[in-house]
Design a protein around this motif. Structure first.
Motif, PDB file in Angstrom:
ATOM      1  N   MET A 178     -67.413 -30.164 -28.132  1.00  0.00           N
ATOM      2  CA  MET A 178     -67.329 -28.708 -28.223  1.00  0.00           C
ATOM      3  C   MET A 178     -65.898 -28.249 -28.494  1.00  0.00           C
ATOM      4  O   MET A 178     -65.674 -27.268 -29.208  1.00  0.00           O
ATOM      5  N   GLU A 179     -64.929 -28.952 -27.935  1.00  0.00           N
ATOM      6  CA  GLU A 179     -63.524 -28.623 -28.204  1.00  0.00           C
ATOM      7  C   GLU A 179     -63.189 -28.819 -29.685  1.00  0.00           C
ATOM      8  O   GLU A 179     -62.271 -28.182 -30.208  1.00  0.00           O
ATOM      9  N   ASN A 180     -63.929 -29.705 -30.327  1.00  0.00           N
ATOM     10  CA  ASN A 180     -63.670 -30.038 -31.729  1.00  0.00           C
ATOM     11  C   ASN A 180     -64.863 -29.678 -32.616  1.00  0.00           C
ATOM     12  O   ASN A 180     -65.104 -30.319 -33.642  1.00  0.00           O
ATOM     13  N   ALA A 181     -65.610 -28.657 -32.220  1.00  0.00           N
ATOM     14  CA  ALA A 181     -66.819 -28.276 -32.952  1.00  0.00           C
ATOM     15  C   ALA A 181     -66.522 -28.042 -34.426  1.00  0.00           C
ATOM     16  O   ALA A 181     -65.533 -27.408 -34.786  1.00  0.00           O
ATOM     17  N   GLY A 182     -67.389 -28.607 -35.275  1.00  0.00           N
ATOM     18  CA  GLY A 182     -67.201 -28.493 -36.717  1.00  0.00           C
ATOM     19  C   GLY A 182     -66.341 -29.592 -37.304  1.00  0.00           C
ATOM     20  O   GLY A 182     -66.260 -29.730 -38.524  1.00  0.00           O
ATOM     21  N   TRP A 183     -65.727 -30.402 -36.425  1.00  0.00           N
ATOM     22  CA  TRP A 183     -64.852 -31.483 -36.865  1.00  0.00           C
ATOM     23  C   TRP A 183     -65.449 -32.821 -36.423  1.00  0.00           C
ATOM     24  O   TRP A 183     -66.146 -32.899 -35.417  1.00  0.00           O
ATOM     25  N   VAL A 184     -65.131 -33.861 -37.178  1.00  0.00           N
ATOM     26  CA  VAL A 184     -65.640 -35.194 -36.843  1.00  0.00           C
ATOM     27  C   VAL A 184     -64.792 -35.802 -35.727  1.00  0.00           C
ATOM     28  O   VAL A 184     -63.561 -35.772 -35.780  1.00  0.00           O
ATOM     29  N   VAL A 185     -65.456 -36.333 -34.713  1.00  0.00           N
ATOM     30  CA  VAL A 185     -64.777 -37.019 -33.613  1.00  0.00           C
ATOM     31  C   VAL A 185     -65.190 -38.488 -33.665  1.00  0.00           C
ATOM     32  O   VAL A 185     -66.381 -38.810 -33.618  1.00  0.00           O
ATOM     33  N   SER A 186     -64.231 -39.369 -33.768  1.00  0.00           N
ATOM     34  CA  SER A 186     -64.539 -40.794 -33.906  1.00  0.00           C
ATOM     35  C   SER A 186     -65.045 -41.384 -32.591  1.00  0.00           C
ATOM     36  O   SER A 186     -64.762 -40.878 -31.504  1.00  0.00           O
ATOM     37  N   ARG A 187     -65.789 -42.493 -32.705  1.00  0.00           N
ATOM     38  CA  ARG A 187     -66.274 -43.202 -31.527  1.00  0.00           C
ATOM     39  C   ARG A 187     -65.103 -43.684 -30.682  1.00  0.00           C
ATOM     40  O   ARG A 187     -65.133 -43.617 -29.449  1.00  0.00           O
TER      41      ARG A 187
END
Length: 240
Positions: A178-187
């Protein structure tokens, strides 16, 4: 964060996290400012100690990223002055030196954290998030993405007004997404931040918890919020 992601006060009023970057290397300062803005925050830059001190006194500043070696007044003295004035704005010091004595001096002056150059912008972001969890100036704010709401302080989350029953780890993963919503977060990033290095980087811990999250925040509501980008990571969609 994109515009559709809002940070909320407990009363529900939206606001943005505003950063001040004080760095005499103009290109680096502008790079950090741009990165923070692209992450959905607001940010401004200053390039010397005295102007950085004046800007940091502005109550609209939520956190400061400041170099130690600054013209006119060094970052440690700026920090010391702010604390002496009763200003407890969260502050991360940047230093080109790895000497322990310099880092200790910065922390003794009241800095919340330090980062040795060169550093990755993702690491700076992680340090700022860590401060946000410790300091009420940045923490204590609800996250809202569509009808998903998460309260970091109360450790509670809701979808469409219905409270979600999440484990501690599921909550941590959802908070990062949610802090990075719209952005890809890596494993890898999820493992490092939600597991604090406890899990084996080759494990499928992330995949398992993402699956559990989908079963709790998506399927019961007929949604498809979390997107898997094969070989890259996960993205929480802002249009839900």
């Amino acid at each position: 964060m994109p515009r559709s992601t809002k940070r909320l006060t407990p009363a529900g009023l939206s606001f943005g996290v505003h950063f001040l970057v004080v760095e005499d290397e103009v290109r680096l300062a502008d790079l950090i400012v741009q990165y923070l803005r692209e992450s959905g925050h607001t940010a401004e830059g200053r390039y010397d100690g005295p102007s950085g001190l004046d800007a940091a006194r502005d109550p609209r500043v939520d956190a400061v990223v400041m170099d130690v070696m600054l013209p006119g007044m060094d970052g440690v003295e700026v920090c010391r002055t702010l604390r002496r004035e009763g200003n407890d704005v969260p502050l991360v010091l940047l230093t080109a030196r790895s000497a322990i004595t310099e880092r200790v001096a910065g922390l003794d002056a009241g800095a919340d954290d330090y980062l040795v150059k060169p550093f990755a912008l993702e690491e700076l972001s992680a340090r700022l998030r860590a401060i946000s969890r410790r300091r009420p100036a940045l923490g204590g704010a609800r996250l809202e993405v569509g009808d998903l709401v998460l309260d970091p302080d109360e450790r509670r989350a809701w979808r469409a007004g219905i409270e979600l029953d999440l484990s501690r780890r599921e909550f941590a993963v959802l908070e990062i997404l949610m802090e990075n919503a719209g952005w890809v977060v890596s494993r890898t990033r999820l493992l490092e931040e939600a597991w604090d290095g406890e899990a084996d980087l080759t494990s499928n811990s992330v995949d398992v918890h993402i699956s559990k999250l989908r079963a709790k925040i998506d399927k019961p509501f007929g949604r498809d919020t979390i997107t898997t980008l094969r070989g890259t990571g996960y993205r929480l969609e802002t249009r839900t």
